[in-house]
Design a protein around this motif. Sequence first.
Motif, mmCIF file in Angstrom:
data_model
loop_
_atom_site.group_PDB
_atom_site.id
_atom_site.type_symbol
_atom_site.label_atom_id
_atom_site.label_comp_id
_atom_site.label_asym_id
_atom_site.label_seq_id
_atom_site.Cartn_x
_atom_site.Cartn_y
_atom_site.Cartn_z
ATOM 1 N N SER A 61 0.827 -1.209 0.000
ATOM 2 C CA SER A 61 0.000 0.000 0.000
ATOM 3 C C SER A 61 0.860 1.258 0.000
ATOM 4 O O SER A 61 0.511 2.269 -0.617
ATOM 5 C CB SER A 61 -0.915 0.018 1.229
ATOM 6 O OG SER A 61 -1.856 -1.031 1.176
ATOM 7 N N LYS A 76 -10.194 7.376 -10.685
ATOM 8 C CA LYS A 76 -11.351 6.483 -10.740
ATOM 9 C C LYS A 76 -11.758 6.166 -12.176
ATOM 10 O O LYS A 76 -12.928 5.884 -12.456
ATOM 11 C CB LYS A 76 -12.518 7.101 -9.973
ATOM 12 C CG LYS A 76 -12.263 7.231 -8.480
ATOM 13 C CD LYS A 76 -13.495 7.740 -7.749
ATOM 14 C CE LYS A 76 -13.230 7.855 -6.245
ATOM 15 N NZ LYS A 76 -14.402 8.338 -5.507
ATOM 16 N N ALA A 130 -12.657 -5.532 -4.516
ATOM 17 C CA ALA A 130 -11.658 -5.503 -3.433
ATOM 18 C C ALA A 130 -11.894 -6.647 -2.460
ATOM 19 O O ALA A 130 -13.026 -7.097 -2.261
ATOM 20 C CB ALA A 130 -11.713 -4.170 -2.692
ATOM 21 N N LEU A 190 -10.793 1.647 0.618
ATOM 22 C CA LEU A 190 -11.439 1.637 -0.694
ATOM 23 C C LEU A 190 -11.581 3.031 -1.290
ATOM 24 O O LEU A 190 -11.810 3.177 -2.485
ATOM 25 C CB LEU A 190 -12.820 0.990 -0.602
ATOM 26 C CG LEU A 190 -12.874 -0.471 -0.141
ATOM 27 C CD1 LEU A 190 -14.288 -1.004 -0.239
ATOM 28 C CD2 LEU A 190 -11.928 -1.331 -0.946
ATOM 29 N N SER A 219 -10.097 4.126 -4.682
ATOM 30 C CA SER A 219 -9.582 2.946 -5.382
ATOM 31 C C SER A 219 -10.398 2.610 -6.625
ATOM 32 O O SER A 219 -9.931 1.899 -7.505
ATOM 33 C CB SER A 219 -9.594 1.734 -4.447
ATOM 34 O OG SER A 219 -10.928 1.319 -4.178
ATOM 35 N N ALA A 227 -12.995 0.688 -6.640
ATOM 36 C CA ALA A 227 -13.505 -0.683 -6.556
ATOM 37 C C ALA A 227 -14.995 -0.703 -6.856
ATOM 38 O O ALA A 227 -15.757 0.148 -6.380
ATOM 39 C CB ALA A 227 -13.242 -1.260 -5.174
ATOM 40 N N PRO A 247 -7.082 -3.737 -1.895
ATOM 41 C CA PRO A 247 -7.353 -2.396 -2.449
ATOM 42 C C PRO A 247 -6.131 -1.712 -3.047
ATOM 43 O O PRO A 247 -6.236 -1.004 -4.052
ATOM 44 C CB PRO A 247 -7.890 -1.633 -1.235
ATOM 45 C CG PRO A 247 -8.511 -2.685 -0.370
ATOM 46 C CD PRO A 247 -7.631 -3.895 -0.536
ATOM 47 N N SER A 248 -4.955 -1.943 -2.459
ATOM 48 C CA SER A 248 -3.749 -1.263 -2.939
ATOM 49 C C SER A 248 -3.332 -1.719 -4.328
ATOM 50 O O SER A 248 -2.508 -1.066 -4.979
ATOM 51 C CB SER A 248 -2.594 -1.503 -1.966
ATOM 52 O OG SER A 248 -2.289 -2.891 -1.876
ATOM 53 N N LEU A 259 -5.492 -2.263 -6.917
ATOM 54 C CA LEU A 259 -6.516 -1.976 -7.918
ATOM 55 C C LEU A 259 -6.032 -1.057 -9.035
ATOM 56 O O LEU A 259 -6.328 -1.291 -10.216
ATOM 57 C CB LEU A 259 -7.752 -1.375 -7.238
ATOM 58 C CG LEU A 259 -8.620 -2.385 -6.487
ATOM 59 C CD1 LEU A 259 -9.494 -1.691 -5.458
ATOM 60 C CD2 LEU A 259 -9.482 -3.177 -7.459
ATOM 61 N N LEU A 260 -5.294 -0.001 -8.702
ATOM 62 C CA LEU A 260 -4.869 0.949 -9.729
ATOM 63 C C LEU A 260 -3.950 0.299 -10.758
ATOM 64 O O LEU A 260 -4.072 0.536 -11.963
ATOM 65 C CB LEU A 260 -4.172 2.150 -9.090
ATOM 66 C CG LEU A 260 -5.073 3.177 -8.401
ATOM 67 C CD1 LEU A 260 -4.223 4.280 -7.779
ATOM 68 C CD2 LEU A 260 -6.072 3.785 -9.378
#
Length: 583
Positions: free
Chosen positions: A204, A266, A281, A292, A295, A297, A536-537, A539-540
């Motif tokens: 993260s 986003k 997520a 979140l 993120s 998600a 979550p970390s 996702l990008l």
Amino acid sequence: MMLALSGTGIGRGIAIGYALVLDKSQNEVPQFQIDADRIDQEVSRFNEAIATVRRELKHLQSNLPPTAPPETGAFIDVHLLMLDDPLISSHPGKSIQNEKINAEWALKNHADTLVAFFDNISDPYLRTKKDDVAQVVGRIMDVLTEDKERRSDISTLGHTLTDRIIVARDLSPADTVMLRHRHMTAFVTSLGGPISHTAILARSLGLPAIVGLHGVIDTICDGDQLIVDASTGTVLVAPDEGLLDQFQALQEQQRKQRRALAKLGKEKAVTLDDEEITLLANIELPEDLDALHGSGAAGIGLYRTEFLFMNRAQPPEEEEQYQAYCQVVKSVRGPVTIRTLDLGADKQVDGGRDEPKAAITPALGLRAIRLCLSEPSLFKPQLRAILRAAVHGDAQMMIPMLSSLQELEQSLSLVREVCAELEREGIAFNPNVPIGGMIEVPAAAIAADLFAQKLDFFSIGTNDLIQYTLAIDRVDDSVNYLYDPLHPSVLRLVRTIIQAGNEADIPVSMCGEMAGDPVFTRLLLGLGLRHFSMEPSQLLEIRQQVRHSRLAELPGWAERILACTDGSTLHGLVDQLNAEECA
């Protein structure tokens, strides 16, 4: 002379700096008898140590830097929960009284029981919680032994740690955040694993790290120049000028990539040929929802419920579970997939047994849905809580470790039974909650077409699927080199599951680590996967990989990779696939 040390890399970053060595040793725990007239004093000393550590953790939680990842507070909550476990907080006091032993030895004995409990859990993510136990117990030991040097290692460091790479036996999540706040460049540790809380935080924070170096870490001295390459799990000690130039160039390239990634925000996960992919997520505590924010998600693809059941004498009541599930369901826009309990028969860590029950291969024992079906009194309150919480949002129920259709039929029968009970009692619930299965056992993967006829969705649990298929434990250092998500058998099972879901017209997602690794994104898209769930970390980075991929060209690559029988050639093909400008 240059040295190359190998461990487990966290993330894919590169760091160059100078070693700052904290205490790397594990001090021997003192053992001695206590005179009868000193027993009450010794119990008081132990209780005060517990209180001191609780105050320290709460202080840390209240004073986290603004740059700390949102999940940090939740990880400290886990340590506070473990501090409340009777095996840590109260049973050592009883041992002091009954056995007339010193507090340190009493704590060690009961902590070993708790560590053994986690060792006997088959789920690799939950098994790493023994690291959290060690970190909490280590704090208590430092107070008991009045080891001011060890306790001040971090607190007395300078305000800035720019260009310093921390070398330590272990780091807790709180330590990691505080050191990063002081601009620590990277860290390497003797202990730790790839899915521990500290590892998740490092990802993260975008912090390169190498864990699990074990004894070779002792070859690093304070002030040594180091290169940390997290992508390969390598630490280079005293590198030459040529290597420094090479890794500095790679560093700059990664900085450019990170700047581009930050601009995604986003943005939708849409391929170059305009097909939208669903990115979800994974969470384990309601407090994880903070992570979140920003993120993008589309929902929760895996809500692990095990922590509600751990570190307590009795399982949670229906109402407690209902409130926890409601908090998540009400807070999330999009689906929330709640996985039913995935623990073994020794789920209640209450200190009720002096010795942990020996598990002959715990991964293959009474756990997850097998345990729930054998103990309806444990399972039904959770089913009731999920069905009730589903009134307040888009909740889904997922059953872990299915291996036979009989287990599935029994599970669905219990759900129908619970629905009838709630109806009779006049309690609001959603009778149409989608019910899916976590496909993580080879037997279920091979028979996925049969399961697809009775389930509303699949989620592929690659962590266990890979372990069971290859007969290895990735947490075991002696065999974890065999853990290979690109093994032909694994890829064929993944394709089988996806094809079965597509033919039955039910969604198929993936919630294991493969889903959050951009190395596999294009291959998985080529195999037909359209729903990915991850920390979550991650996702990008996965969103970026999706947006740089042309979906129409990926199935051909997937077929070439599936047809490959040589391991090195197969890995080379995946590298070629990912090197394509637009694939």
